[in-house]
Design a protein around this motif. Structure first.
Motif, short mmCIF file in Angstrom:
data_model
loop_
_atom_site.label_atom_id
_atom_site.label_comp_id
_atom_site.label_asym_id
_atom_site.label_seq_id
_atom_site.Cartn_x
_atom_site.Cartn_y
_atom_site.Cartn_z
N LEU A 254 4.18 -17.04 -3.62
CA LEU A 254 4.34 -15.54 -4.07
C LEU A 254 2.86 -14.90 -3.90
O LEU A 254 1.90 -15.42 -4.60
N ASP A 255 2.94 -13.79 -3.14
CA ASP A 255 1.90 -13.09 -3.04
C ASP A 255 1.63 -12.01 -4.04
O ASP A 255 1.78 -10.79 -3.93
N ILE A 256 0.95 -12.13 -5.24
CA ILE A 256 0.91 -11.34 -6.26
C ILE A 256 -0.02 -10.12 -5.92
O ILE A 256 0.11 -8.89 -6.31
N ALA A 257 -1.07 -10.53 -5.03
CA ALA A 257 -2.03 -9.37 -4.82
C ALA A 257 -1.58 -8.54 -3.84
O ALA A 257 -1.82 -7.34 -3.54
N ALA A 258 -0.36 -8.56 -3.31
CA ALA A 258 0.30 -7.81 -2.57
C ALA A 258 0.86 -6.45 -3.23
O ALA A 258 0.79 -5.39 -2.61
N VAL A 259 1.02 -6.65 -4.67
CA VAL A 259 1.59 -5.58 -5.44
C VAL A 259 0.27 -4.37 -5.34
O VAL A 259 0.56 -3.36 -4.89
N PRO A 260 -0.90 -4.81 -5.79
CA PRO A 260 -2.00 -3.71 -5.90
C PRO A 260 -2.39 -3.32 -4.39
O PRO A 260 -2.65 -2.05 -4.39
N GLN A 261 -2.14 -4.32 -3.62
CA GLN A 261 -2.42 -3.99 -2.21
C GLN A 261 -1.64 -2.87 -1.65
O GLN A 261 -1.98 -1.85 -0.90
N MET A 265 -2.12 1.13 -0.09
CA MET A 265 -1.74 1.59 1.23
C MET A 265 -0.69 2.38 1.24
O MET A 265 -0.26 3.33 2.17
N SER A 266 0.29 2.30 0.26
CA SER A 266 1.49 3.05 0.25
C SER A 266 1.86 3.81 -1.07
O SER A 266 1.44 3.36 -2.08
N HIS A 267 2.70 5.02 -0.67
CA HIS A 267 3.39 5.51 -2.13
C HIS A 267 4.57 5.03 -2.46
O HIS A 267 4.98 5.42 -3.71
N LEU A 268 5.24 4.07 -1.90
CA LEU A 268 6.53 3.51 -2.04
C LEU A 268 6.42 2.64 -3.35
O LEU A 268 5.38 1.53 -3.61
N PRO A 269 7.46 2.48 -4.11
CA PRO A 269 7.34 1.34 -5.28
C PRO A 269 7.60 0.16 -4.69
O PRO A 269 8.01 0.01 -3.73
N ILE A 270 6.94 -0.89 -5.45
CA ILE A 270 7.10 -2.19 -5.16
C ILE A 270 7.39 -3.06 -6.27
O ILE A 270 6.60 -2.85 -7.39
N ILE A 271 8.29 -3.90 -6.20
CA ILE A 271 8.84 -4.65 -7.19
C ILE A 271 8.71 -6.34 -6.95
O ILE A 271 8.22 -6.60 -5.73
N VAL A 272 8.85 -7.21 -7.45
CA VAL A 272 8.73 -8.71 -7.25
C VAL A 272 9.85 -9.36 -7.61
O VAL A 272 10.56 -9.27 -8.57
N ASP A 273 10.41 -10.26 -6.64
CA ASP A 273 11.41 -11.51 -7.16
C ASP A 273 10.99 -12.68 -6.93
O ASP A 273 10.55 -13.43 -6.22
N PRO A 274 10.80 -13.15 -8.27
CA PRO A 274 10.16 -14.63 -8.36
C PRO A 274 11.24 -15.63 -8.07
O PRO A 274 10.95 -16.82 -8.19
N SER A 275 12.43 -15.40 -8.06
CA SER A 275 13.49 -16.05 -8.22
C SER A 275 13.39 -16.98 -6.78
O SER A 275 13.37 -18.03 -6.65
N HIS A 276 13.38 -15.87 -5.77
CA HIS A 276 13.11 -16.37 -4.28
C HIS A 276 11.87 -16.99 -4.01
O HIS A 276 11.79 -17.69 -3.13
#
Length: 341
Positions: A254-261, A265-276
């Protein structure tokens, strides 16, 4: 675009590069230094991004000033995009401070089972129901989903409980059918770079949930989002669901740092899927809370009322009571970092 010429490039080569730029309808700006000559290109960069500039004699490097994912970039759209999923009284917002709670089984198995799960997750605070009607499975002998019947069940149950619904499309031939029944179309990790599928989904103008590929960089993810946006759908939600790592303790890394990164870089929302990302229910709570704490715009969790009987991904699903406990904790953390529901 900035074009850097080779050390020792002749005046004839510099003039030729300038001629090529002007021929494309762009304005060159020449800057000569002691060791390097640089030409700035002013105008529509789309014209030069596809041009074979490196083939021009004397050119050492061509560097774009704007990222290739222009429409998805923060530069093109400084304010965060807010994606609205659903209609009428059943609308959920993601992005711009709004937090989404997506939950449900991996696959739609029956109307009765989905109805029970939907009731439980709605009571726990979920605001989008998920369930697969078409399942991309590693084995051709595994359950492949109920198809259109699954879509009908998902739609009926979602309407009954006042929840917008999201499901995955895996075949361009099914895009119109899936769009007819759902409020949001999911593009799974395996299809993140299926560009034919991305193009068709973009034409639907339905909100899209795009999962990061298992070996995809953040730039790869944003370039895939660019395909969807360029074809008409501006409401895209990105999803970090883990990438392949060298450690087999978890299903993925799981790349948690991808969220703030991504948010830089982008205006798009980003969510996280810890199940997969983890594949293990005992690890899901900690990863979900970490995602909420780092500013994710939502959490995507698989929930099943009898995992041992699940026809797809049962071992990674939370029980409804486990989800209820976790959802309350997620809400507290998300609100602490300024999110609203």
């Amino acid at each position: 675009m900035i074009i850097i010429l080779k050390h020792g490039a002749t005046d004839e080569q510099v003039d030729h590069v300038i001629e090529r730029i002007e021929a494309m309808g762009l304005q060159p700006h020449l800057s000569k230094g002691t060791y390097r000559t640089v030409i700035g290109v002013i105008g529509d960069e789309e014209k030069v991004q596809t041009a074979p500039l490196m083939a021009i004699p004397g050119v050492e490097e061509a560097m774009p000033v704007m990222p290739a994912y222009k429409l998805a970039s923060r530069e093109a759209h400084p304010q965060p995009t807010v994606v609205e999923v659903g209609s009428g009284s059943a609308i959920t917002k993601l992005g711009g401070g709004h937090f989404g709670m997506i939950a449900g089984p991996c696959a739609v198995e029956s109307a009765e089972r989905l109805d029970e799960i939907a009731a439980a997750i709605k009571a726990a605070g979920a605001n989008i129901l998920r369930g697969g009607a078409f399942k991309p499975r590693t084995s051709p002998y595994s359950f492949q989903g109920l198809g259109e019947e699954g879509l009908k069940i998902l739609r009926e149950v979602g309407d009954k409980h006042g929840l917008p619904v999201v499901t995955e499309v895996i075949d361009p031939r099914h895009v119109e059918l899936v769009a007819e029944y759902t409020d949001m179309i999911q593009l799974g990790a395996r299809n993140m770079q299926n560009f034919v599928l991305l193009t068709e989904v973009g034409k639907t103008h339905k909100p899209v949930l795009m999962k990061r590929g298992m070996a995809a960089t953040i730039k790869d993810l944003l370039m895939s989002a660019e395909y969807v946006i360029a074809n008409g759908t501006t409401e895209v939600v990105l999803c970090e669901r883990g990438v392949k790592g060298f450690d087999n303790a978890c299903r993925n890394m799981l790349d948690i740092a991808a969220v703030p990164q991504v948010q830089l870089m982008s205006h798009l929302p980003i969510i996280v899927d810890p199940s997969h990302a983890t594949g293990r229910p005992e690890l899901i709570p900690a990863c979900a809370l970490a995602a909420a704490a780092c500013g994710a715009d939502g959490i995507h969790i698989e929930v099943h009322n009898c995992p041992e009987e699940a026809m797809s991904d049962g071992p990674q699903a939370l029980l409804p009571e486990q989800y209820a406990t976790l959802a309350a904790q997620i809400r507290k953390v998300a609100e602490a970092v300024g999110k609203t529901f």
